[in-house]
Motif scaffolding. Structure first.
Motif, mmCIF file in Angstrom:
data_model
loop_
_atom_site.group_PDB
_atom_site.id
_atom_site.type_symbol
_atom_site.label_atom_id
_atom_site.label_comp_id
_atom_site.label_asym_id
_atom_site.label_seq_id
_atom_site.Cartn_x
_atom_site.Cartn_y
_atom_site.Cartn_z
ATOM 1 N N ARG A 52 1.949 1.493 8.314
ATOM 2 C CA ARG A 52 0.681 1.618 7.611
ATOM 3 C C ARG A 52 -0.399 0.749 8.212
ATOM 4 N NH1 ARG A 52 0.816 1.658 1.268
ATOM 5 N NH2 ARG A 52 -1.314 2.298 1.726
ATOM 6 N N SER A 53 -0.020 -0.096 9.180
ATOM 7 C CA SER A 53 -1.048 -0.850 9.876
ATOM 8 C C SER A 53 -1.655 -0.021 10.988
ATOM 9 C CB SER A 53 -0.468 -2.147 10.475
ATOM 10 O OG SER A 53 0.361 -1.860 11.576
ATOM 11 N N MET A 78 3.334 -1.799 6.026
ATOM 12 C CA MET A 78 4.392 -1.917 7.004
ATOM 13 C C MET A 78 5.468 -0.867 6.731
ATOM 14 S SD MET A 78 4.815 -5.965 7.656
ATOM 15 C CE MET A 78 3.415 -6.923 8.147
ATOM 16 N N SER A 125 11.031 -6.576 11.091
ATOM 17 C CA SER A 125 10.020 -6.382 10.058
ATOM 18 C C SER A 125 8.615 -6.684 10.544
ATOM 19 C CB SER A 125 10.332 -7.255 8.843
ATOM 20 O OG SER A 125 10.171 -8.611 9.173
ATOM 21 N N THR A 139 0.306 -5.469 -1.044
ATOM 22 C CA THR A 139 0.088 -4.221 -0.318
ATOM 23 C C THR A 139 0.553 -4.374 1.116
ATOM 24 O OG1 THR A 139 -1.569 -2.586 0.410
ATOM 25 C CG2 THR A 139 -2.262 -4.890 0.320
ATOM 26 N N LYS A 140 0.888 -3.237 1.746
ATOM 27 C CA LYS A 140 1.224 -3.243 3.168
ATOM 28 C C LYS A 140 0.041 -2.791 4.022
ATOM 29 C CE LYS A 140 6.136 -2.216 2.474
ATOM 30 N NZ LYS A 140 7.213 -1.253 2.780
ATOM 31 N N ASP A 141 -1.055 -2.484 3.387
ATOM 32 C CA ASP A 141 -2.224 -1.944 4.080
ATOM 33 C C ASP A 141 -3.292 -3.023 4.224
ATOM 34 O OD1 ASP A 141 -4.625 -0.661 4.767
ATOM 35 O OD2 ASP A 141 -4.041 1.184 3.747
ATOM 36 N N GLY A 180 2.028 -9.193 1.808
ATOM 37 C CA GLY A 180 2.383 -7.938 2.445
ATOM 38 C C GLY A 180 3.590 -8.134 3.332
ATOM 39 N N GLY A 181 4.113 -7.045 3.861
ATOM 40 C CA GLY A 181 5.260 -7.127 4.760
ATOM 41 C C GLY A 181 6.507 -6.516 4.160
ATOM 42 N N SER A 183 2.205 -13.016 4.815
ATOM 43 C CA SER A 183 3.087 -11.998 5.388
ATOM 44 C C SER A 183 4.520 -12.491 5.342
ATOM 45 C CB SER A 183 2.677 -11.699 6.837
ATOM 46 O OG SER A 183 3.547 -10.763 7.427
ATOM 47 N N ALA A 209 4.501 -2.373 11.252
ATOM 48 C CA ALA A 209 3.996 -1.760 10.040
ATOM 49 C C ALA A 209 3.403 -0.413 10.367
ATOM 50 C CB ALA A 209 2.923 -2.634 9.402
ATOM 51 N N ASP A 227 9.584 -4.227 0.193
ATOM 52 C CA ASP A 227 10.620 -3.211 0.107
ATOM 53 C C ASP A 227 11.667 -3.563 -0.948
ATOM 54 O OD1 ASP A 227 9.424 -1.726 2.110
ATOM 55 O OD2 ASP A 227 10.564 -2.697 3.709
#
Length: 270
Positions: A35-36, A1, A30, A243-245, A223-224, A193, A33, A228
């Motif tokens: 990276r999504s 994200m 938020s 991970t955000k992926d 993730g999410g 998430s 993402a 950060d």
């Protein structure tokens, strides 16, 4: 994200003055993402602008009409859901932080983008039900209690279904409700998430509930926007991976080997 944009001066003053609005806005912004989305996939600036205008400024909800037009022009549902819609939501979030859009416009615009997912088909429309049972690999997506927007969860669930997985959603439930909902269930992975506004202690309670409830001790991935934070979120809440992926999460859970070729490769032009 994606990382959340830095707020403009006026937005920063507002956030400092009203913590409850800040928490709500953090959840609202938020959901997106970067990276999504598929890295490097070119998107049409004109199409992005048209979708943005329909979402943020339309007097009526014309977003589904824009999406239908994109589909008719050969852009796949996957590309629209994973690339165009998150990018427009991200742009609106930045505009709110820079005082170019009101929070109301962002909220309504995000809801309009989510409603457009219905146009893209059953895989992308979030209804909270299990998958169709065609695949024996199942995951549950858990979104923390008091989440105000479900666009990010909708897109994530759609991505997972496109990947050939059976998906169940646990949206905005308390730890106790989650316990009742998942009692005795078996999953191959749990994806949690959470936004940057979530409490680590509260998320740890979620994780403990999942471990005590779900059979087979499947891996739990977080993730999410919560990632950060400077804190070691993985250790703090007791998950197995962070991970955000989404693809990286599935790789960790061992769910990519038999499904790698099931993702859509068509309709990539923008």
């Amino acid at each position: 994200m994606s990382e959340q944009p830095k707020p403009g001066k006026k937005a920063a003053e507002r956030m400092g003055a009203n913590a409850s609005v800040d928490a709500l806005a953090s959840r609202a912004l938020s959901v997106v993402a970067s990276r999504s989305s598929k890295p490097g996939l070119p998107m049409s600036v004109a199409r992005l602008q048209k979708l943005h205008d329909a979402a943020a400024n339309g007097r009526t909800n014309t977003v589904p009409d824009v999406v239908k037009e994109m589909l008719e022009d050969g852009i796949s549902a996957e590309v629209i859901a994973v690339n165009y819609i998150p990018e427009v939501a991200r742009q609106m979030g930045e505009e709110w932080c820079e005082d170019e859009l009101s929070f109301g416009h962002v909220t309504i615009g995000t809801a309009r983008l989510q409603s457009a997912l219905r146009v893209l088909g059953k895989d992308w429309w979030l209804d909270g039900r299990n998958g169709d049972g065609a695949n024996d690999k199942g995951v549950v997506v858990v979104v923390a209690q008091d989440a105000y927007h479900t666009l990010g969860a909708s897109i994530l669930c759609g991505q997972l279904r496109q990947f050939g997985l059976s998906v169940r959603l646990a949206m905005g439930t308390s730890p106790e409700d989650l316990k009742r909902s998942l009692h005795g269930s078996t999953f191959d992975a749990i994806l949690l998430s959470a936004s940057s506004a979530e409490s680590l202690d509260f998320l740890r309670e979620y994780v403990e509930t999942i471990r005590a409830t779900v059979s087979g001790q499947p891996p739990i991935v977080v993730g999410g926007g919560i990632l950060d934070q400077e804190a070691d979120v993985k250790t703090a809440i007791g998950v197995d991976f962070a991970t955000k992926d989404p693809f990286e999460a599935l790789e960790f859970c061992g769910l990519t080997k038999n499904n790698r070729n099931r993702t859509s490769k068509t309709g990539q032009r923008g």
